[in-house]
Scaffold this active site. Sequence first.
Site, PDB file in Angstrom:
ATOM      1  N   GLY A  11       0.830  -1.196   0.000  1.00  0.00           N
ATOM      2  CA  GLY A  11       0.000   0.000   0.000  1.00  0.00           C
ATOM      3  C   GLY A  11       0.862   1.241   0.000  1.00  0.00           C
ATOM      4  O   GLY A  11       1.983   1.229  -0.503  1.00  0.00           O
ATOM      5  N   CYS A  12       0.366   2.300   0.575  1.00  0.00           N
ATOM      6  CA  CYS A  12       1.078   3.575   0.592  1.00  0.00           C
ATOM      7  C   CYS A  12       2.483   3.414   1.168  1.00  0.00           C
ATOM      8  O   CYS A  12       2.651   2.938   2.291  1.00  0.00           O
ATOM      9  CB  CYS A  12       0.294   4.590   1.425  1.00  0.00           C
ATOM     10  SG  CYS A  12       1.135   6.173   1.572  1.00  0.00           S
ATOM     11  N   PHE A  13       3.488   3.813   0.394  1.00  0.00           N
ATOM     12  CA  PHE A  13       4.859   3.612   0.855  1.00  0.00           C
ATOM     13  C   PHE A  13       5.221   4.472   2.051  1.00  0.00           C
ATOM     14  O   PHE A  13       6.168   4.162   2.765  1.00  0.00           O
ATOM     15  CB  PHE A  13       5.884   3.747  -0.265  1.00  0.00           C
ATOM     16  CG  PHE A  13       5.783   4.946  -1.167  1.00  0.00           C
ATOM     17  CD1 PHE A  13       5.352   6.186  -0.730  1.00  0.00           C
ATOM     18  CD2 PHE A  13       6.150   4.819  -2.497  1.00  0.00           C
ATOM     19  CE1 PHE A  13       5.280   7.277  -1.586  1.00  0.00           C
ATOM     20  CE2 PHE A  13       6.093   5.904  -3.367  1.00  0.00           C
ATOM     21  CZ  PHE A  13       5.658   7.138  -2.903  1.00  0.00           C
ATOM     22  N   TRP A  14       4.483   5.546   2.309  1.00  0.00           N
ATOM     23  CA  TRP A  14       4.754   6.339   3.503  1.00  0.00           C
ATOM     24  C   TRP A  14       4.704   5.472   4.758  1.00  0.00           C
ATOM     25  O   TRP A  14       5.469   5.673   5.692  1.00  0.00           O
ATOM     26  CB  TRP A  14       3.727   7.445   3.675  1.00  0.00           C
ATOM     27  CG  TRP A  14       3.740   8.538   2.671  1.00  0.00           C
ATOM     28  CD1 TRP A  14       4.725   8.843   1.766  1.00  0.00           C
ATOM     29  CD2 TRP A  14       2.713   9.504   2.477  1.00  0.00           C
ATOM     30  NE1 TRP A  14       4.364   9.927   1.030  1.00  0.00           N
ATOM     31  CE2 TRP A  14       3.131  10.366   1.435  1.00  0.00           C
ATOM     32  CE3 TRP A  14       1.480   9.725   3.073  1.00  0.00           C
ATOM     33  CZ2 TRP A  14       2.361  11.427   0.992  1.00  0.00           C
ATOM     34  CZ3 TRP A  14       0.713  10.787   2.629  1.00  0.00           C
ATOM     35  CH2 TRP A  14       1.149  11.631   1.603  1.00  0.00           C
TER      36      TRP A  14
END
Length: 177
Positions: A11-14
Amino acid sequence: MTKEYATLAGGCFWCMVKPFTSYPGIKSVVSGYSGGHVDNPTYEQVCTNQTGHVEAVQITFDPEVTSFENILDIYFKTFDPTDDQGQFFDRGESYQPVIFYHDEHQKKAAEFKKQQLNEQGIFKKPVITPIKPYKNFYPAEDYHQDYYKKNPVHYYQYQRGSGRKAFIESHWGNQNA
């Protein structure tokens, strides 16, 4: 130092960077794009779901200090491995989870871990995270790197508001949440 790479999407790499940073043997965690057919994509291009890339992290680690298996243990505690349509409120191709293996050892370790999680019944649905051969990795723009450090308030709000934090805590307690 001997070094190896693990390239993982969840999912979101953050939200995929911070969980790995405090473990011995992990030298770097870089946010980027992996698996697609467009060279040097931008964030805007990847978000169109037309590049074939997913948001991913590439972890450089010392195999004499930590193993790929240990990295997989951390990885599976950072996202929902039963959802292949995106992660939490981030939907679409670019947010799909994927393990990109760099060699046969990583492929076998990933297959074993997936089977192990399914046998343990930790999740209500089967673990379906794809395991694919590593093809490419392009670092994301600088403003995406170490986002949790540069924007701690927004990072926390995003992680909490997306449902990721609650999901992780409900399955693993406060580990990596």
